[in-house]
Design a protein around this motif. Structure first.
Motif, PDB file in Angstrom:
ATOM      1  N   LEU A  83       0.854  -1.178   0.000  1.00  0.00           N
ATOM      2  CA  LEU A  83       0.000   0.000   0.000  1.00  0.00           C
ATOM      3  C   LEU A  83       0.884   1.219   0.000  1.00  0.00           C
ATOM      4  O   LEU A  83       1.975   1.190   0.514  1.00  0.00           O
ATOM      5  N   ALA A  84       0.417   2.298  -0.635  1.00  0.00           N
ATOM      6  CA  ALA A  84       1.185   3.534  -0.650  1.00  0.00           C
ATOM      7  C   ALA A  84       0.284   4.682  -0.300  1.00  0.00           C
ATOM      8  O   ALA A  84      -0.885   4.639  -0.553  1.00  0.00           O
ATOM      9  N   GLY A  85       0.875   5.723   0.273  1.00  0.00           N
ATOM     10  CA  GLY A  85       0.108   6.953   0.468  1.00  0.00           C
ATOM     11  C   GLY A  85      -0.586   6.989   1.797  1.00  0.00           C
ATOM     12  O   GLY A  85      -0.859   5.979   2.416  1.00  0.00           O
ATOM     13  N   ALA A  86      -0.941   8.200   2.222  1.00  0.00           N
ATOM     14  CA  ALA A  86      -1.682   8.380   3.447  1.00  0.00           C
ATOM     15  C   ALA A  86      -3.138   8.235   3.112  1.00  0.00           C
ATOM     16  O   ALA A  86      -3.721   9.085   2.524  1.00  0.00           O
ATOM     17  N   ALA A  87      -3.743   7.125   3.499  1.00  0.00           N
ATOM     18  CA  ALA A  87      -5.082   6.865   3.030  1.00  0.00           C
ATOM     19  C   ALA A  87      -6.045   6.872   4.164  1.00  0.00           C
ATOM     20  O   ALA A  87      -5.817   6.312   5.196  1.00  0.00           O
ATOM     21  N   MET A 111     -20.360  16.878  -7.401  1.00  0.00           N
ATOM     22  CA  MET A 111     -19.466  16.594  -6.291  1.00  0.00           C
ATOM     23  C   MET A 111     -18.087  17.156  -6.614  1.00  0.00           C
ATOM     24  O   MET A 111     -17.825  17.560  -7.744  1.00  0.00           O
ATOM     25  N   VAL A 112     -17.220  17.157  -5.620  1.00  0.00           N
ATOM     26  CA  VAL A 112     -15.874  17.714  -5.776  1.00  0.00           C
ATOM     27  C   VAL A 112     -14.872  16.724  -5.193  1.00  0.00           C
ATOM     28  O   VAL A 112     -15.130  16.122  -4.143  1.00  0.00           O
ATOM     29  N   ILE A 113     -13.747  16.545  -5.861  1.00  0.00           N
ATOM     30  CA  ILE A 113     -12.711  15.661  -5.332  1.00  0.00           C
ATOM     31  C   ILE A 113     -12.147  16.263  -4.051  1.00  0.00           C
ATOM     32  O   ILE A 113     -11.627  17.391  -4.050  1.00  0.00           O
ATOM     33  N   LEU A 114     -12.270  15.525  -2.951  1.00  0.00           N
ATOM     34  CA  LEU A 114     -11.821  15.989  -1.637  1.00  0.00           C
ATOM     35  C   LEU A 114     -10.402  15.543  -1.323  1.00  0.00           C
ATOM     36  O   LEU A 114      -9.631  16.271  -0.692  1.00  0.00           O
ATOM     37  N   GLU A 115     -10.086  14.318  -1.713  1.00  0.00           N
ATOM     38  CA  GLU A 115      -8.783  13.725  -1.404  1.00  0.00           C
ATOM     39  C   GLU A 115      -8.393  12.807  -2.546  1.00  0.00           C
ATOM     40  O   GLU A 115      -9.251  12.273  -3.249  1.00  0.00           O
ATOM     41  N   ARG A 116      -7.083  12.593  -2.704  1.00  0.00           N
ATOM     42  CA  ARG A 116      -6.563  11.643  -3.689  1.00  0.00           C
ATOM     43  C   ARG A 116      -5.588  10.716  -2.986  1.00  0.00           C
ATOM     44  O   ARG A 116      -4.717  11.163  -2.243  1.00  0.00           O
ATOM     45  N   HIS A 117      -5.735   9.411  -3.224  1.00  0.00           N
ATOM     46  CA  HIS A 117      -4.843   8.426  -2.626  1.00  0.00           C
ATOM     47  C   HIS A 117      -4.406   7.440  -3.699  1.00  0.00           C
ATOM     48  O   HIS A 117      -5.250   6.819  -4.351  1.00  0.00           O
ATOM     49  N   SER A 118      -3.109   7.303  -3.899  1.00  0.00           N
ATOM     50  CA  SER A 118      -2.639   6.355  -4.901  1.00  0.00           C
ATOM     51  C   SER A 118      -3.076   4.943  -4.556  1.00  0.00           C
ATOM     52  O   SER A 118      -3.369   4.142  -5.438  1.00  0.00           O
ATOM     53  N   GLU A 166     -17.805  -7.787   5.971  1.00  0.00           N
ATOM     54  CA  GLU A 166     -18.059  -8.307   4.627  1.00  0.00           C
ATOM     55  C   GLU A 166     -16.852  -8.188   3.725  1.00  0.00           C
ATOM     56  O   GLU A 166     -16.635  -9.012   2.853  1.00  0.00           O
ATOM     57  N   TYR A 167     -16.066  -7.140   3.868  1.00  0.00           N
ATOM     58  CA  TYR A 167     -14.889  -7.000   3.030  1.00  0.00           C
ATOM     59  C   TYR A 167     -13.877  -6.107   3.704  1.00  0.00           C
ATOM     60  O   TYR A 167     -14.210  -5.300   4.569  1.00  0.00           O
ATOM     61  N   ASP A 168     -12.651  -6.272   3.288  1.00  0.00           N
ATOM     62  CA  ASP A 168     -11.555  -5.444   3.769  1.00  0.00           C
ATOM     63  C   ASP A 168     -10.476  -5.481   2.694  1.00  0.00           C
ATOM     64  O   ASP A 168      -9.687  -6.414   2.620  1.00  0.00           O
ATOM     65  N   ILE A 169     -10.475  -4.482   1.818  1.00  0.00           N
ATOM     66  CA  ILE A 169      -9.543  -4.453   0.700  1.00  0.00           C
ATOM     67  C   ILE A 169      -8.439  -3.456   1.022  1.00  0.00           C
ATOM     68  O   ILE A 169      -8.690  -2.246   1.076  1.00  0.00           O
ATOM     69  N   PRO A 170      -7.232  -3.916   1.253  1.00  0.00           N
ATOM     70  CA  PRO A 170      -6.178  -3.021   1.710  1.00  0.00           C
ATOM     71  C   PRO A 170      -5.485  -2.231   0.613  1.00  0.00           C
ATOM     72  O   PRO A 170      -4.674  -1.362   0.900  1.00  0.00           O
ATOM     73  N   ASP A 171      -5.770  -2.522  -0.659  1.00  0.00           N
ATOM     74  CA  ASP A 171      -4.954  -1.923  -1.717  1.00  0.00           C
ATOM     75  C   ASP A 171      -5.795  -1.451  -2.897  1.00  0.00           C
ATOM     76  O   ASP A 171      -5.504  -1.767  -4.044  1.00  0.00           O
ATOM     77  N   VAL A 172      -6.851  -0.682  -2.615  1.00  0.00           N
ATOM     78  CA  VAL A 172      -7.674  -0.117  -3.689  1.00  0.00           C
ATOM     79  C   VAL A 172      -6.878   1.011  -4.353  1.00  0.00           C
ATOM     80  O   VAL A 172      -6.503   1.980  -3.702  1.00  0.00           O
ATOM     81  N   PRO A 173      -6.603   0.921  -5.659  1.00  0.00           N
ATOM     82  CA  PRO A 173      -5.722   1.904  -6.292  1.00  0.00           C
ATOM     83  C   PRO A 173      -6.466   3.137  -6.803  1.00  0.00           C
ATOM     84  O   PRO A 173      -7.668   3.112  -7.060  1.00  0.00           O
ATOM     85  N   HIS A 174      -5.719   4.223  -6.957  1.00  0.00           N
ATOM     86  CA  HIS A 174      -6.192   5.437  -7.635  1.00  0.00           C
ATOM     87  C   HIS A 174      -7.561   5.882  -7.111  1.00  0.00           C
ATOM     88  O   HIS A 174      -8.525   6.006  -7.858  1.00  0.00           O
ATOM     89  N   ALA A 175      -7.624   6.131  -5.805  1.00  0.00           N
ATOM     90  CA  ALA A 175      -8.900   6.432  -5.151  1.00  0.00           C
ATOM     91  C   ALA A 175      -9.054   7.926  -4.911  1.00  0.00           C
ATOM     92  O   ALA A 175      -8.162   8.577  -4.362  1.00  0.00           O
ATOM     93  N   MET A 176     -10.189   8.459  -5.314  1.00  0.00           N
ATOM     94  CA  MET A 176     -10.499   9.882  -5.137  1.00  0.00           C
ATOM     95  C   MET A 176     -11.832  10.010  -4.417  1.00  0.00           C
ATOM     96  O   MET A 176     -12.862   9.556  -4.915  1.00  0.00           O
TER      97      MET A 176
END
Length: 438
Positions: free
Chosen positions: A55-59, A317-324, A338-348
């Motif tokens: 995982l990368a970035g402050a998410a 809507m407006v992009i509030l945050e960006r996380h790689s 139900e789920y726990d996905i630790p590495d969802v990419p390119h999330a805004m």
């Protein structure tokens, strides 16, 4: 992705108060906000895969995801694998409190820490020890009246990855009123930015506080304030900002009496520069994202939006945050385990209640442009780890905080104006009527 989130639980209380919003995850989560995309039984069997990648970035912990992920054998819980002090959810932490991240075995691979306080959101400098077993901040003392977010990735002795996301809040001196805002001063922002102040305590004299905050622009335009309750004050112009505009915010809150025994402490100037104009229009019925840059169509990308049970919000809507890369956990939005996905990419992030526009590597290719399968979020095709040349990577690289995203032809209601920066959905008259000075 909380955004981070983290946000769902707190937002649910806010949304109940306004009787407006309800978000789903990765597409935004509805009441059941988090069953991942294509999480129906048949789809689960088809889409579930093993995942626990780097995982990368402050998410921020997000609230939505589009497929269940099975992580395989995990000999230790994340809490055991990565230990963070102060503990997750701690409140009232002292400025001289102990702050460190440790692993009992293996090594820390990546640590990202951010602080949200009176100066906006900032990264916290620190270093991993040469032996890889610990991380400590560069400055020993913590900032009072701030919220710290920790995202850490570690490898155990067997080479397995573990991810940890925690938050804690430091003590705020008695009687201090602090307005939190994001992004930090000096940021280049999109034309849809609304400047939003969220206060750490209720404001009784809203007129006095509003007088102490001015938002101006060059070239000059009329900017109006709007209160959402007693803790949030937003500012925007009648229409989106022109590219090249300089936005200047004057916070002159020091000494201002906001309520009996409560006084402001901030005195600072915040500046943003408005970049190029980019608007993404999502047609939920056609499963497309049309990207316009300075009025010209730059791309039409295939997407998957919210399914029939959990449609994506309509509206601006407006992009509030960006996380790689970010973690999306159903537990933060009412979906339990139900789920726990630790590495969802390119999330805004698009709303505080959990709507994201993000990369999706787990759904079959035919989903994008053909079916709506998420719990409210909007997914773009991607690869595990996030690819720079995928549709999700292309859009992420060309997006900034403050960019506008519009959703059309969804069976869902329009997003509430206080959910994220949804204030563009209020006409100018009602927006101006929300000022305490009118």
């Amino acid at each position: 992705m909380t955004a981070h989130q983290q946000d769902r639980a707190g937002d649910r209380a806010q949304l109940r108060g306004t009787a407006r919003a309800r978000d789903r995850v990765p597409g935004r989560t509805r009441r059941r906000a988090g069953r991942p995309v294509a999480a129906r039984p048949a789809a689960r069997a088809r889409l579930a895969l093993a995942a626990l990648a780097g995982l990368a970035g402050a998410a921020a912990l997000a609230g939505c995801a589009d497929a269940e992920v099975f992580t395989g054998d995990k000999p230790h819980s994340r809490e055991q694998a990565i230990r963070v002090l102060p503990h997750d959810g701690a409140h009232g932490v002292r400025a001289d409190g102990r702050f460190e991240i440790r692993v009992p075995q293996g090594r820390l691979e990546r640590v990202s820490v951010s602080r949200t306080g009176g100066a906006g959101r900032r990264s916290v400098a620190g270093r991993i020890a040469p032996d890889g077993l610990s991380w400590r901040p560069a400055h020993a003392r913590l900032q009072l009246g701030a919220r710290y977010t920790v995202d850490a990735v570690a490898l155990d002795g067997a080479g397995r990855r573990a991810l940890r996301h925690t938050t804690f809040t430091t003590a705020a001196p008695d009687r201090r009123l602090i307005g939190y805002f994001s992004p930090q001063s000096g940021t280049t922002v999109g034309t849809g930015l609304i400047f939003s102040l969220v206060f750490n305590r209720p404001v009784a004299d809203r007129a006095a506080v509003e007088r102490a905050v001015t938002v101006g622009a060059r070239p000059a335009v009329e900017v109006a304030a709007h209160w959402f309750g007693h803790r949030r004050l937003d500012f925007r112009p009648r229409a989106r900002w022109r590219p090249g505009t300089t936005i200047t915010v004057q916070l002159r809150l020091r000494g201002v009496k906001a309520a009996p025994g409560s006084y402001g402490v901030q005195r600072k100037t915040v500046r943003y520069r408005v970049g190029r104009d980019q608007v993404g229009v999502i047609d939920a019925a056609r499963h497309t994202l049309t990207v316009r840059q300075d009025g010209r169509v730059a791309a039409v990308l295939p997407v998957t939006a919210g399914d029939d049970d959990n449609p994506t919000y309509n509206g601006t809507m407006v992009i509030l945050e960006r996380h790689s890369v970010t973690r999306m956990n159903g537990g933060t939005v009412g979906f339990g385990g139900e789920y726990d996905i630790p590495d969802v990419p390119h999330a805004m992030r698009l709303t505080r209640s959990g709507t994201f526009l993000h990369g999706n590597y787990w759904a079959p290719p035919e989903v994008f442009g053909g079916l709506n399968t998420s719990h409210g979020c909007v997914g773009l095709r991607d690869i595990k780890g996030g690819g720079p040349h995928t549709p999700a990577g292309w859009f992420y690289d060309r997006s900034i905080v403050g960019d506008t995203v519009v959703v059309e032809h969804s069976p869902e209601r329009t997003v509430a104006p206080d959910n994220g920066l949804g204030g563009w959905n209020l006409p100018w008259g009602p927006w101006r009527a929300g000022s305490a000075l009118r």
